[in-house]
Design an enzyme around this catalytic site. Structure first.
Site, mmCIF file in Angstrom:
data_model
loop_
_atom_site.group_PDB
_atom_site.id
_atom_site.type_symbol
_atom_site.label_atom_id
_atom_site.label_comp_id
_atom_site.label_asym_id
_atom_site.label_seq_id
_atom_site.Cartn_x
_atom_site.Cartn_y
_atom_site.Cartn_z
ATOM 1 N N SER A 52 0.753 -1.082 -0.010
ATOM 2 C CA SER A 52 -0.108 0.013 -0.129
ATOM 3 C C SER A 52 0.710 1.207 0.080
ATOM 4 O O SER A 52 0.334 2.341 -0.559
ATOM 5 C CB SER A 52 -1.075 0.263 0.928
ATOM 6 O OG SER A 52 -0.202 -0.204 2.399
ATOM 7 N N ASP A 229 0.133 6.693 10.262
ATOM 8 C CA ASP A 229 -0.095 5.652 11.338
ATOM 9 C C ASP A 229 1.103 4.712 11.604
ATOM 10 O O ASP A 229 0.891 3.740 12.360
ATOM 11 C CB ASP A 229 -1.108 4.476 10.917
ATOM 12 C CG ASP A 229 -0.903 3.959 9.397
ATOM 13 O OD1 ASP A 229 0.476 4.113 9.023
ATOM 14 O OD2 ASP A 229 -1.580 3.250 8.683
ATOM 15 N N HIS A 232 2.148 4.117 7.066
ATOM 16 C CA HIS A 232 1.806 4.735 5.779
ATOM 17 C C HIS A 232 2.137 6.314 5.719
ATOM 18 O O HIS A 232 2.172 6.961 6.879
ATOM 19 C CB HIS A 232 0.281 4.785 5.385
ATOM 20 C CG HIS A 232 -0.213 3.401 5.290
ATOM 21 N ND1 HIS A 232 -0.539 2.538 6.552
ATOM 22 C CD2 HIS A 232 -0.182 2.711 4.139
ATOM 23 C CE1 HIS A 232 -1.061 1.474 5.779
ATOM 24 N NE2 HIS A 232 -0.951 1.305 4.652
#
Length: 250
Positions: A52, A229, A232
């Site tokens: 991601s 977080d 990310h």
């Protein structure tokens, strides 16, 4: 197979050559004047791969190169846009094939279509945080040794198919004390980071030490400034990653 043997032979010779030095193969400081840089050639194809952090919300329906919504809003987009500007005269092609949630086995499953068939000249892989993270939040079983073996298998298969590809292996990173990342990640997570560095070293790839890059950035602002977080990136963190990545090229 002969090409593969020759490649490995050259790789081992290169690893022992003082002219290259470990500052390139196992670099902990990508700004070092000794760090060997990858040269962009006319017509090169560059591929960003990973999870991601690389995906960054890209439009997965758009598989075309050099298009903004095919890149998301992370470091791959920022680095790619700079590459297209900086090397406009070289007509390079850039793809992003990061997919959120991926671990190394996921890359292996889709590697032919999402890497080999694209025939990249430069391949950048950032993978590993989910290989560890899923052992915590989903009960997955995957040791650092298994992660290393899987990553090495992936790279070796790539070098067999694309013996001349130039490899960049990004270090999986985390910023402690920000949301999902806490002391329970340690000392286990760094073992996955060490595994990634070892694979890069053993297979003659450029290693991009993102953890030390973010650690240094903490001197200027908090972890929550650089990540949303702990894993990310924020806008600032994405820019930091892109800038560090671009320093590897000329």
């Amino acid at each position: 197979m002969d090409n593969r043997r020759n490649f490995l032979k050259k790789s081992m010779l290169a690893m022992g050559a003082t002219s290259l030095g470990s500052d390139w193969l196992y670099a902990k400081d990508t700004t070092s004047s000794l760090a060997k840089k990858i040269q962009i050639q006319p017509g090169d194809t560059i591929l960003f791969q990973g999870d991601s952090i690389t995906d960054a919300g890209r439009n997965k329906e758009n598989l075309e190169p050099n298009q903004a919504n095919a890149f998301g809003n992370g470091y791959a987009y920022l680095a790619g846009s700079q590459l297209l500007n900086r090397f406009a005269g070289k007509n390079i092609t850039i793809f992003n094939r990061g997919i959120s949630g991926n671990r190394v086995p996921d890359l292996i499953d889709r590697w032919q279509q999402d890497c080999i068939d694209l025939k990249p000249n430069i391949l950048s892989i950032l993978i590993g945080v989910n290989d560890f993270w899923r052992t915590k939040d989903s009960g997955a079983s995957n040791t650092p040794e298994q992660y290393k073996s899987q990553l090495k298998q992936l790279i070796e298969s790539t070098l067999t198919a694309l013996p001349d590809v130039k490899l960049i292996i990004g270090e999986p990173f985390a910023v402690n004390g920000v949301k999902h990342v806490d002391d329970s990640w340690y000392p286990e997570f760094p073992k996955y980071q060490e595994a990634a560095a070892e694979v890069a070293h053993e297979l003659n790839a450029v290693f991009l030490p993102y953890q030390s890059i973010f650690d240094k950035a903490l001197k200027n602002n908090t972890g929550a400034y650089w990540t949303t977080d702990g894993v990310h990136t924020s806008m600032a963190g994405a820019s930091l990653m892109a800038e560090s990545w671009l320093q590897l090229l000329r």
